[in-house]
Scaffold this active site. Structure first.
Site, PDB file in Angstrom:
ATOM      1  N   HIS A  63       0.556  -0.851  -0.040  1.00 32.31           N
ATOM      2  CA  HIS A  63       0.144   0.191   0.065  1.00 32.31           C
ATOM      3  C   HIS A  63       0.337   1.178   0.100  1.00 32.31           C
ATOM      4  CE1 HIS A  63      -2.066   3.302   1.740  1.00 32.31           C
ATOM      5  NE2 HIS A  63      -2.708   2.651   0.963  1.00 32.31           N
ATOM      6  N   GLU A  66       2.320   2.064  -3.761  1.00 34.34           N
ATOM      7  CA  GLU A  66       1.409   2.187  -3.964  1.00 34.34           C
ATOM      8  C   GLU A  66       0.779   4.513  -3.948  1.00 34.34           C
ATOM      9  OE1 GLU A  66      -3.360   3.667  -3.642  1.00 34.34           O
ATOM     10  OE2 GLU A  66      -3.028   1.727  -2.795  1.00 34.34           O
ATOM     11  N   HIS A  67       1.126   4.550  -3.361  1.00 33.79           N
ATOM     12  CA  HIS A  67       1.391   5.928  -2.736  1.00 33.79           C
ATOM     13  C   HIS A  67       2.269   6.322  -3.456  1.00 33.79           C
ATOM     14  CE1 HIS A  67      -2.011   7.425  -0.069  1.00 33.79           C
ATOM     15  NE2 HIS A  67      -2.075   5.726   0.615  1.00 33.79           N
ATOM     16  N   GLU A 143      -3.305   8.452   6.673  1.00 28.61           N
ATOM     17  CA  GLU A 143      -4.685   7.243   6.540  1.00 28.61           C
ATOM     18  C   GLU A 143      -4.873   6.300   7.402  1.00 28.61           C
ATOM     19  OE1 GLU A 143      -5.592   5.174   2.731  1.00 28.61           O
ATOM     20  OE2 GLU A 143      -3.391   5.695   3.357  1.00 28.61           O
TER      21      GLU A 143
END
Length: 446
Positions: A63, A66-67, A143
């Site tokens: 994740h 991905e950012h 997040e």
């Protein structure tokens, strides 16, 4: 190799749809679906890698990466990436799941070359600059904080942690504050170069397109990635059940103390993997239990007793595991009654199955949801990618509809007896300081 119509999806009303497959160099797979009558294209690059593939020192890397890939490439700054897509009114984004990652763009059909070039650039030529790692670390931590402020999402992660204890499927996709703070640039770079390989890539596109043109664009844009592998490399096959999670043997109840106005509850059991032929009966069972306004749980918990505003069930399948779970949010003083009603519904369905009317409504709901969910190009693009990664082939909408229609009441009853007769696993997020403050009907799971 180009294969027109292999496993083609059904056309949207008034349109003729064609699914075509090609094998690009290096083991990259390409699937397109032509949808005349629209003026857009959804384009995606899928990687058969998700959070379950992380080592203990990489938790949250999929994740985080991905950012990070959107922070700049050898040819584009982060601002340039955003500006080029905004200039054509397009959408650019990505998501990470437990078993795959997808980078996608949604643009006008005339802007497909730009979308292919930008996405391929992001996926294969990111800079991963140290300053960007530190900048994005803060974003990911925000997040995580936002997730912690969402008790409904948090209770789902706690449930997975309890159900898949000690297995990577039990870890949150986003990672933890501790794992993200400890993540360094070398770990992320190793994960990117080691896991984002051509044989794990699937490229999908759906909309007003010409397959040969997409093949030309994708082949050129991903040439550098393909060059790292033999042109004849074999694509990575769909996952199997080789790493099936162990059965739940420890405590089956977890609590996260949180100063919320409601108690958030999830109760459930292990279920079938996505390769199990009983999965269609599971989907019908789930729809009847808590899939809509007429479902048994919604009617019993909300409509007849007014115990909760939100109550539903969810069936999740992975390559080697699955779950069937019920969520409800209620004021703390009603939690005991909510649990009792949910358990009563589950016990009744396990003992007696569904009524004929419930079976008919559940199958109709699934059929309608499936067709309506494929009315836009983005949904079609997603279906192409998931089918290829999960099953290694394209399933037509007609095939899926036929399998749902073929489910019998006896099949659903057998599935209900098998799944709902095992001990429940539970997770709670709410204003409780310890398990001893939970209702007795829940404490027995601890």
């Amino acid at each position: 190799m180009v294969t027109p119509g292999a496993g083609a999806s059904d056309p949207a009303p008034g349109a003729r749809s064609t699914v075509t497959r090609a094998d690009l160099p290096g083991g990259i797979r390409l699937l397109t679906e032509t949808l005349p009558g629209v003026h857009s294209v959804a384009f995606g690059i899928w990687i058969a890698i998700g959070s379950r593939d992380e080592r203990p020192d990489q938790v949250g890397a999929a994740h985080f990466l991905e950012h990070l890939l959107f922070k700049g490439t050898g040819r584009r700054t982060a601002a340039a990436i955003a500006e080029e897509i905004d200039a054509v009114g397009g959408e650019l984004n990505a998501f990470t799941a437990k078993e795959h990652t997808c980078y996608y763009a949604y643009v006008l059909d005339a802007d497909l070359p730009l979308a292919v070039d930008v996405l391929a650039d992001v996926v294969t030529d990111a800079r991963l600059a140290l300053t960007d790692v530190e900048l994005e670390r803060g974003v990911v931590l925000e997040e995580i904080a936002m997730r912690d402020d969402d008790p409904e999402g948090l209770v789902g992660e706690l449930f997975d942690e309890a159900l898949f204890a000690g297995h990577p499927l039990g870890r949150p996709v986003i990672g933890s504050e501790e794992s993200i703070r400890a993540m360094n640039r070398d770990t992320l770079y190793e994960f990117w170069r080691g896991e984002y390989t051509a044989p794990r890539m699937v490229v999908t596109a759906a909309g007003n397109l010409v397959h040969e043109r997409v093949e030309e664009l994708a082949g050129a844009a991903l040439a550098a990635a393909a060059a790292r592998f033999d042109p004849g490399s074999v694509p990575v096959p769909p996952r199997t059940g080789a790493t099936r999670p162990p059965a739940v043997t420890g405590p089956r109840l977890v609590l996260r103390s949180n100063d919320t106005e409601q108690a958030h509850l999830m109760l459930g059991v292990p279920a079938f993997d996505r390769h199990d032929p009983r999965r269609h009966a599971l989907l019908v069972l789930n729809a009847a239990l808590g899939g809509g306004l007429s479902s048994r749980l919604f009617q019993q918990v909300r409509e007849q007793r007014g115990l909760a505003y939100s109550v539903y069930s969810a069936a999740t399948t992975y390559a080697d595991a699955g779950s069937l779970a019920v969520y409800a949010g209620c004021v703390p003083e009603r939690l005991s009654e909510v649990v009792a009603v949910i358990r009563g519904v589950l016990d009744a369905v396990a003992a007696d199955g569904l009524t004929e009317a419930e079976l008919t409504r559940a199958k109709g709901s699934l059929r309608g949801g499936l067709v309506l969910g494929c009315e836009d190009t983005a949904s079609r693009m997603n279906r192409l990618g998931r089918s290829e990664l999960d099953h290694g082939r394209q399933r037509s909408i007609s095939e899926s509809l036929d399998r749902i229609a073929a489910v019998t009441g006896d099949e659903v009853s057998r599935v209900a007896r098998e799944l709902l007769s095992v001990p429940l696993t539970g997770a709670v997020v709410g204003p409780y300081d310890g398990l001893d403050e939970l209702p007795a009907v829940l404490r027995e799971l601890a």
